[in-house]
Motif scaffolding. Sequence first.
Motif, PDB file in Angstrom:
ATOM      1  N   PHE A  12      38.192  20.499 -23.292  1.00 12.07           N
ATOM      2  CA  PHE A  12      37.838  21.223 -24.740  1.00 12.07           C
ATOM      3  C   PHE A  12      36.549  22.017 -24.341  1.00 12.07           C
ATOM      4  N   THR A  13      35.752  21.806 -23.511  1.00 16.47           N
ATOM      5  CA  THR A  13      34.413  22.566 -23.481  1.00 16.47           C
ATOM      6  C   THR A  13      34.874  23.824 -22.976  1.00 16.47           C
ATOM      7  N   TYR A  14      35.712  23.806 -22.052  1.00 16.03           N
ATOM      8  CA  TYR A  14      36.146  25.518 -21.550  1.00 16.03           C
ATOM      9  C   TYR A  14      37.244  26.027 -22.255  1.00 16.03           C
ATOM     10  N   ALA A  15      38.012  25.031 -22.633  1.00 16.32           N
ATOM     11  CA  ALA A  15      39.193  25.750 -23.666  1.00 16.32           C
ATOM     12  C   ALA A  15      38.495  26.522 -24.741  1.00 16.32           C
ATOM     13  N   ILE A  16      37.487  25.637 -25.542  1.00 22.29           N
ATOM     14  CA  ILE A  16      36.793  26.462 -26.583  1.00 22.29           C
ATOM     15  C   ILE A  16      36.030  27.638 -26.058  1.00 22.29           C
ATOM     16  N   ASP A  17      35.646  27.488 -25.287  1.00 24.18           N
ATOM     17  CA  ASP A  17      34.604  28.755 -24.744  1.00 24.18           C
ATOM     18  C   ASP A  17      35.598  30.010 -24.217  1.00 24.18           C
ATOM     19  N   LEU A  18      36.703  29.602 -23.655  1.00 21.54           N
ATOM     20  CA  LEU A  18      37.572  30.695 -23.447  1.00 21.54           C
ATOM     21  C   LEU A  18      38.028  31.270 -24.753  1.00 21.54           C
ATOM     22  N   MET A  19      38.413  30.696 -25.616  1.00 21.30           N
ATOM     23  CA  MET A  19      38.978  31.209 -26.961  1.00 21.30           C
ATOM     24  C   MET A  19      37.844  32.091 -27.614  1.00 21.30           C
ATOM     25  N   ARG A  20      36.368  31.433 -27.466  1.00 25.17           N
ATOM     26  CA  ARG A  20      35.417  32.126 -28.021  1.00 25.17           C
ATOM     27  C   ARG A  20      35.194  33.587 -27.480  1.00 25.17           C
ATOM     28  N   GLU A  21      35.584  33.698 -26.083  1.00 30.63           N
ATOM     29  CA  GLU A  21      35.398  34.855 -25.531  1.00 30.63           C
ATOM     30  C   GLU A  21      36.297  35.861 -25.853  1.00 30.63           C
ATOM     31  N   MET A  22      37.596  35.324 -26.124  1.00 27.50           N
ATOM     32  CA  MET A  22      38.523  36.333 -26.678  1.00 27.50           C
ATOM     33  C   MET A  22      38.241  36.653 -28.102  1.00 27.50           C
ATOM     34  N   THR A  23      37.833  35.865 -28.992  1.00 26.37           N
ATOM     35  CA  THR A  23      37.617  36.053 -30.195  1.00 26.37           C
ATOM     36  C   THR A  23      36.427  37.024 -30.492  1.00 26.37           C
ATOM     37  N   GLY A  24      35.026  36.672 -29.737  1.00 31.18           N
ATOM     38  CA  GLY A  24      34.103  37.449 -30.185  1.00 31.18           C
ATOM     39  C   GLY A  24      33.774  38.657 -28.952  1.00 31.18           C
ATOM     40  N   GLY A  25      34.430  38.544 -27.886  1.00 33.36           N
ATOM     41  CA  GLY A  25      34.166  39.726 -26.922  1.00 33.36           C
ATOM     42  C   GLY A  25      33.933  38.914 -25.683  1.00 33.36           C
ATOM     43  N   ALA A  26      34.878  39.381 -24.707  1.00 36.02           N
ATOM     44  CA  ALA A  26      34.925  38.675 -23.432  1.00 36.02           C
ATOM     45  C   ALA A  26      33.921  39.161 -22.425  1.00 36.02           C
ATOM     46  N   VAL A  27      33.296  38.177 -21.671  1.00 35.84           N
ATOM     47  CA  VAL A  27      32.500  38.262 -20.605  1.00 35.84           C
ATOM     48  C   VAL A  27      33.290  37.843 -19.369  1.00 35.84           C
ATOM     49  N   GLN A  28      33.676  38.559 -18.537  1.00 37.15           N
ATOM     50  CA  GLN A  28      34.329  38.451 -17.372  1.00 37.15           C
ATOM     51  C   GLN A  28      33.958  37.410 -16.678  1.00 37.15           C
ATOM     52  N   SER A  29      32.752  36.828 -16.228  1.00 31.66           N
ATOM     53  CA  SER A  29      32.344  35.861 -15.502  1.00 31.66           C
ATOM     54  C   SER A  29      32.562  34.496 -16.394  1.00 31.66           C
ATOM     55  N   ASN A  30      32.512  34.491 -17.562  1.00 32.67           N
ATOM     56  CA  ASN A  30      32.779  33.471 -18.284  1.00 32.67           C
ATOM     57  C   ASN A  30      34.366  32.989 -18.376  1.00 32.67           C
ATOM     58  N   VAL A  31      34.944  34.212 -18.323  1.00 35.56           N
ATOM     59  CA  VAL A  31      36.507  33.935 -18.435  1.00 35.56           C
ATOM     60  C   VAL A  31      36.976  33.436 -17.081  1.00 35.56           C
TER      61      VAL A  31
END
Length: 765
Positions: A703-722
């Motif tokens: 969940f930690t990484y799944a939620i973080d990935l969805m937040r990147e797509m919702t607020g704005g993607a940071v490539q390294s995080n994705v």
Amino acid sequence: MPMRNAFKIAKTDFRNIGTNWVAAVLIGGLIFLPSLYAWFNIFASWDPYGRTDRLPVAVVNEDRGADVRDEHIDVGRQLVDSLKENHSIDWKFTGRDDAMDRVEKGEYFAAIVVPDDFSEKLATVVTGEPQKAEMEYYVNEKINSIAPKITEKGATSVVETLSSEFTATVNNVIFDMFNQIGLEIEKDLPDIEKFEQYVFTAEKELPGMHDLLESANKDAENADAMISKAQAAMPEANRLTSEGLGTINRTLGYLDSAEKQLAAIAPQIDKDLATASRVSKEINDMLTKIQNAELDTTQLDDAKKRMDDRMTRAITSVGNIQDQLKNLKELAAAAPDPVSPGNTPVPDLPVKPEDGDATAPPIAPDVDLPDIKPDVTLPERRNLIDQAIESTGNLQALLQEAQMNARAVDEAATGYAEQAKGWISDTQKITQNVSVSIDSYSKEYHDTIKPTVDREIAGAKKTLAEAKNMLTEIQNTLPEAEKVLNSTAGDLAKGETVIQDVLNQYPYVYSKVTELADRIRQLQGETDINDIVDLLLNNPSTEKDFFEQPIVLHENKMFPIKNYGTGMTPFYTVLSLWVGCLLLISLLSTEVHQEELFHPRTVYFGRLLTFSVIGLLQTIIVTTGDLLILGVKAAEPLGFILSALFISLVFMSIVYTLVSVFGDVGKAMAIVLLVLQIAGSGGTYPVVLLPDFFRALSPFLPFTYAIDLMREMTGGAVQSNVVRDVAVLLGVAIVFILIGTFFKARLTNSMNKLLKKSRETGLFH
């Protein structure tokens, strides 16, 4: 071959769903249920802080106000007025009892109470001991866990607003005072600079002042001796004053006697002058008749006798006048000059000291001694009397000459008639001159001598009266002067003590003045007073605005989120995908009929395809609904959908593998994992705020990484995080697929035995 059979199993599953409407309805429900779970939660939390105006909070104002420097303040009333314009919370203005009752029953979430001494305590800021004002806040926390936080924020905001306004107001007053001080200092800057010069001058002149003090101390000792001498002379001054008053009184007596005697002889002098004038005229008339008449011895004898008698009376009258004037002269001579030098001594009295004369004893400050002006009219008066006596003597001489000529006429009358007439003519001329002289003298006496004598006597009496008043005042002043001398002697002794004390303190004063001068020089080197003035001069209104909000926060949203619901979308979307997986494994079987026809590994991959396809359908409905139905504004809409599809596949590999390999135990494991992930993934609260157990567990949860990935797509993607999130999730999926691949065949028999044993209880299907 195994993968071909796996696709065959999946194909058979979808054909069966399509041909069986009940199965189709059930599968359709399973596809839509996760989206409902996500949508309802997201919509429910869409903008909860935008509706705080529906949150009832009671406000109780008991403040009675206060007076500060003749001005009444009522902060409680101002608070109520401001809250009536504030619609962020549903403020309820009521009394204390009603507020407490409603908060207790849960009708109001909280209550703010302004106590009666609120303004009074705020007003103590102008005193030496300011007290903090307090507000009471009551909250019913059992109603809701979030509401108390919101109401607390509202109460805190009220306090902060009041504190900010109060601080700004106080600072406005303070900086207004600073501004006034700055203006005063700027105005007095020349005086300050002069003061600095005075200090430097004092530092320079103090040694000389020390010498002056020592000299003053010696002068005080000399003055003490002089005062003692003056005190010893006071009895002599009293005696001389008394004698002077006695002399003046005697002189006034002489003048009164002279004035009375002059008044007494004045009628007699007038009478004698009139007689002399009349006799002179009669003699002149008689001589005229004698000269014009025939000389008859008998008549001549009678005329001669009458003329001689009258002449004698005239001479006697003039002599009486002369005697009266001589008596007046004697009175004037007997009266001493009351103010002439050496006649009436004036005692030496203490005089007012000149400025700078430290030795002269002071006199009483309220005593003014009259000035003594010497009389210069008394000698003139005496000269006038002498002139009058001289004039009277001349007149008497003329009369005597006339009488002698008349007698000569009588002696030579016999036989010398004609010659007698000549003598008579000469005598007539003399008598005429006598008559003129008598008339002139009479006029001079009445017009000059007598008024002058009267005026001068009156002037002398006035002068003597003033001298008497002066000496009387001096005599009355002498006790006061003696008292002043005694007081001065005591004060002088105190002054000597003070001077001595000052001399004793001189070393300390000199050291302090030197220290102050050194400090001023040091400050002049370190600080410019003009800089201090510039610092104090300010605009109070600008300073008030500054302290009302000294720090302005410029918020720069790097990845702006429109509202709370959008912010919670990643969490609830990921959660719904896991819930969708749980629903599928709860209703659908992970095994196939005629299981003996397929290898366990083939069954694993075949049903994994079926579950994954249904999971992808669930994901498409959830994500498109988030974007289109709820209106979630995602920074990367396509990435949002694709990321969700990828997460669905990862979650499905995890849940399906657990149930496929471990059976019912796997279902329990999937549920436990769900619970742990909800609490420890940071979906609602930041991970750093979680307890240590969940903080340590969080990096190992999908969940930690799944939620973080969805937040990147919702607020704005940071490539390294994705990349990191995708790599971790992909790794988790591969791990679980490998578990299924290698452990499905090995654990199938064991799990079937456990399942069979559990069904014997009749509790498990």
